[in-house]
Enzyme design. Structure first.
Site, PDB file in Angstrom:
ATOM      1  N   TYR A   1      -3.547   4.257   9.667  1.00  0.00           N
ATOM      2  CA  TYR A   1      -3.130   4.795  10.965  1.00  0.00           C
ATOM      3  C   TYR A   1      -4.318   5.234  11.820  1.00  0.00           C
ATOM      4  O   TYR A   1      -4.350   5.033  13.029  1.00  0.00           O
ATOM      5  CB  TYR A   1      -2.183   5.965  10.718  1.00  0.00           C
ATOM      6  CG  TYR A   1      -1.399   6.440  11.929  1.00  0.00           C
ATOM      7  CD1 TYR A   1      -1.146   5.596  13.002  1.00  0.00           C
ATOM      8  CD2 TYR A   1      -0.889   7.736  11.961  1.00  0.00           C
ATOM      9  CE1 TYR A   1      -0.416   6.041  14.093  1.00  0.00           C
ATOM     10  CE2 TYR A   1      -0.155   8.193  13.041  1.00  0.00           C
ATOM     11  CZ  TYR A   1       0.076   7.342  14.113  1.00  0.00           C
ATOM     12  OH  TYR A   1       0.791   7.782  15.188  1.00  0.00           O
TER      13      TYR A   1
ATOM     14  N   THR B   1      -8.616   2.703   7.235  1.00  0.00           N
ATOM     15  CA  THR B   1      -8.162   1.372   7.659  1.00  0.00           C
ATOM     16  C   THR B   1      -6.656   1.362   7.910  1.00  0.00           C
ATOM     17  O   THR B   1      -6.061   0.295   8.065  1.00  0.00           O
ATOM     18  CB  THR B   1      -8.512   0.319   6.594  1.00  0.00           C
ATOM     19  OG1 THR B   1      -8.074   0.777   5.308  1.00  0.00           O
ATOM     20  CG2 THR B   1     -10.005   0.053   6.563  1.00  0.00           C
TER      21      THR B   1
ATOM     22  N   LEU C   1      -7.197   3.981  12.058  1.00  0.00           N
ATOM     23  CA  LEU C   1      -7.846   2.830  12.697  1.00  0.00           C
ATOM     24  C   LEU C   1      -7.138   2.445  13.986  1.00  0.00           C
ATOM     25  O   LEU C   1      -7.780   2.147  15.004  1.00  0.00           O
ATOM     26  CB  LEU C   1      -7.857   1.645  11.725  1.00  0.00           C
ATOM     27  CG  LEU C   1      -8.555   0.371  12.218  1.00  0.00           C
ATOM     28  CD1 LEU C   1     -10.035   0.623  12.470  1.00  0.00           C
ATOM     29  CD2 LEU C   1      -8.378  -0.755  11.200  1.00  0.00           C
TER      30      LEU C   1
ATOM     31  N   ASP D   1       0.822  -1.207   0.000  1.00  0.00           N
ATOM     32  CA  ASP D   1       0.000   0.000   0.000  1.00  0.00           C
ATOM     33  C   ASP D   1       0.858   1.260   0.000  1.00  0.00           C
ATOM     34  O   ASP D   1       0.478   2.280  -0.579  1.00  0.00           O
ATOM     35  CB  ASP D   1      -0.936  -0.002   1.214  1.00  0.00           C
ATOM     36  CG  ASP D   1      -2.077  -0.998   1.052  1.00  0.00           C
ATOM     37  OD1 ASP D   1      -2.316  -1.448  -0.088  1.00  0.00           O
ATOM     38  OD2 ASP D   1      -2.729  -1.338   2.050  1.00  0.00           O
TER      39      ASP D   1
ATOM     40  N   GLN E   1       4.938   9.548   4.599  1.00  0.00           N
ATOM     41  CA  GLN E   1       6.084   9.476   3.682  1.00  0.00           C
ATOM     42  C   GLN E   1       6.792  10.813   3.491  1.00  0.00           C
ATOM     43  O   GLN E   1       7.991  10.857   3.286  1.00  0.00           O
ATOM     44  CB  GLN E   1       5.614   8.924   2.328  1.00  0.00           C
ATOM     45  CG  GLN E   1       5.112   7.495   2.421  1.00  0.00           C
ATOM     46  CD  GLN E   1       4.612   6.937   1.098  1.00  0.00           C
ATOM     47  OE1 GLN E   1       4.301   7.679   0.171  1.00  0.00           O
ATOM     48  NE2 GLN E   1       4.514   5.622   1.008  1.00  0.00           N
TER      49      GLN E   1
END
Length: 296
Positions: free
Chosen positions: A189, A187, A191, A72, A247
Site C-alpha cells: 500500500y 512494495t 508504494l 501475500d 486485515q
C-alpha cells in the site's frame, strides 16, 4: 534424514486452485514419509484427508516448517499468528503478486525438494506492534508485517493528526491518512501512496502521508528502533480507523493516541536458493529487463 519432519499447511479459503495445490503438496510430502498437519479451517475443505489438524496459533508449536498456499494476504495472516513460535515459513503463490509467496505452483515438487534437502536461504522480517490509547488507557492493539494505516474508513473527510518520533514533534498534518510501513510493506500500500521501496534487509520504517493537504509533506524513512506516536486531533468530527495489514482494524475517536514500534519477535521466511529480490520486483512491478544480449 530430513531437516523438516513435521510440516504444517495453511491455505487461503474459498479458492479451488488453492485446494488443488494443497492436495498436490500433501501427496508429495506424504510420499516422502513426512508428517503433514493441516490448519483446521483448510482441513474442513478436504474431507477424508485422514491427517492431524491444528489451530493456526498452535501450528507453529508442533511443526518444524509451515507452508502457506495462497497470496501475500494469506502470508500476512499466517505471519501474525505464527510469529511467537519462531517456526520458519515458506510460501507457494496462488495469489496475484506473490512478493512473500514466491514458489510457483508449476515448480512445487522441484522447489519443495530443494528446501527439504537443505538447499534454501532464510530471511528475517520484523513486524510492527501498535497500541491505541484513550485517555491514557489501552483500548486495542494489533500487529502488522506490512503496515499500520490510519485512515478515515468510509468517510471522505480528511484526518488531522500530530506525529511524534522518539518523543520529538515531527509535524501536524491534514491528510487522507498515514501509512507506517516496514520494508516488507514498502512494495504494498505504501508504494501506491508514493512511498519508497525499501530492501527487506534494511532496518528501517517508512512514514508515508496519504494525499496530504500540503505538497511539502513527503515520505520519510526512520530507524526501525524508532517509537512513533500519532495524536488524533480532538477537533475531528469523524471516527478514523487504524488498520493492520488491511486485515484487522480498530476504531479510534478524536483525541486517541496511537503508539507504534517494532516487535521483538521476527518472522523467518524461507526462499529457494534462486530467490532474487530485484527479479521479483522486475516481475511484479513491471520494471524493464536488461538491454542487449549476452551480457555478464
Amino acid at each position: 534424514m530430513e531437516q523438516f519432519r513435521n510440516i504444517g499447511i495453511i491455505g487461503r479459503l474459498g479458492s479451488a486452485k488453492v485446494l488443488e495445490t494443497i492436495r498436490r503438496l500433501k501427496r508429495y510430502l506424504l510420499g516422502r514419509h513426512l508428517n503433514v498437519i493441516l490448519e483446521e479451517s483448510i482441513a474442513e475443505m478436504l474431507p477424508g484427508h485422514h491427517l492431524q489438524t491444528s489451530s493456526r496459533k498452535l501450528l507453529g508449536e508442533v511443526c518444524d516448517l509451515v507452508i502457506v498456499v495462497g497470496g501475500d494476504g494469506s502470508m500476512l495472516g499466517a505471519a501474525r499468528a505464527l510469529l511467537k513460535s519462531k517456526v520458519p515459513v515458506l510460501g507457494i503463490n496462488r495469489g496475484n503478486l506473490g512478493f512473500l509467496t514466491d514458489i510457483a505452483p508449476s515448480q512445487l515438487e522441484e522447489k519443495i525438494a530443494e528446501v527439504l534437502s537443505g538447499r534454501y536461504t532464510t530471511e528475517q522480517r520484523f513486524l510492527l506492534e501498535t497500541e491505541v490509547r484513550r485517555n491514557g488507557v489501552p483500548i486495542g492493539q494489533g500487529d502488522a508485517l506490512n503496515d499500520v494505516v490510519l485512515h478515515p474508513g468510509k468517510s471522505t473527510r480528511m484526518i488531522e493528526f500530530e506525529l511524534f518520533i522518539d518523543g520529538q514533534f515531527v509535524y501536524s498534518l491534514k491528510a487522507d491518512g498515514l501509512i507506517i510501513s516496514t520494508p516488507t510493506g514498502s512494495t504494498a500500500y505504501a508504494l501506491s501512496a508514493g512511498g519508497p521501496i525499501m530492501h527487506p534487509k534494511l532496518d528501517v520504517i517508512g512514514v508515508v502521508p496519504m494525499y496530504p493537504h500540503t505538497l511539502s509533506s513527503r515520505p520519510i524513512v526512520v530507524s526501525a528502533d524508532s517509537e512513533m506516536k500519532i495524536i488524533i486531533s480532538s477537533d475531528l468530527t469523524i471516527y478514523p480507523l487504524v488498520s493492520f495489514d488491511g486485515q484487522n482494524h480498530i476504531t479510534c475517536t478524536p483525541g486517541d493516541t496511537i503508539h507504534i514500534q517494532r516487535k521483538p519477535h521476527k518472522l523467518t521466511l524461507i526462499h529457494p536458493l534462486d530467490h532474487n529480490y530485484y527479479a521479483v520486483c522486475r516481475d511484479k512491478l513491471g520494471w524493464g529487463s536488461r538491454l542487449g544480449q549476452g551480457e555478464d
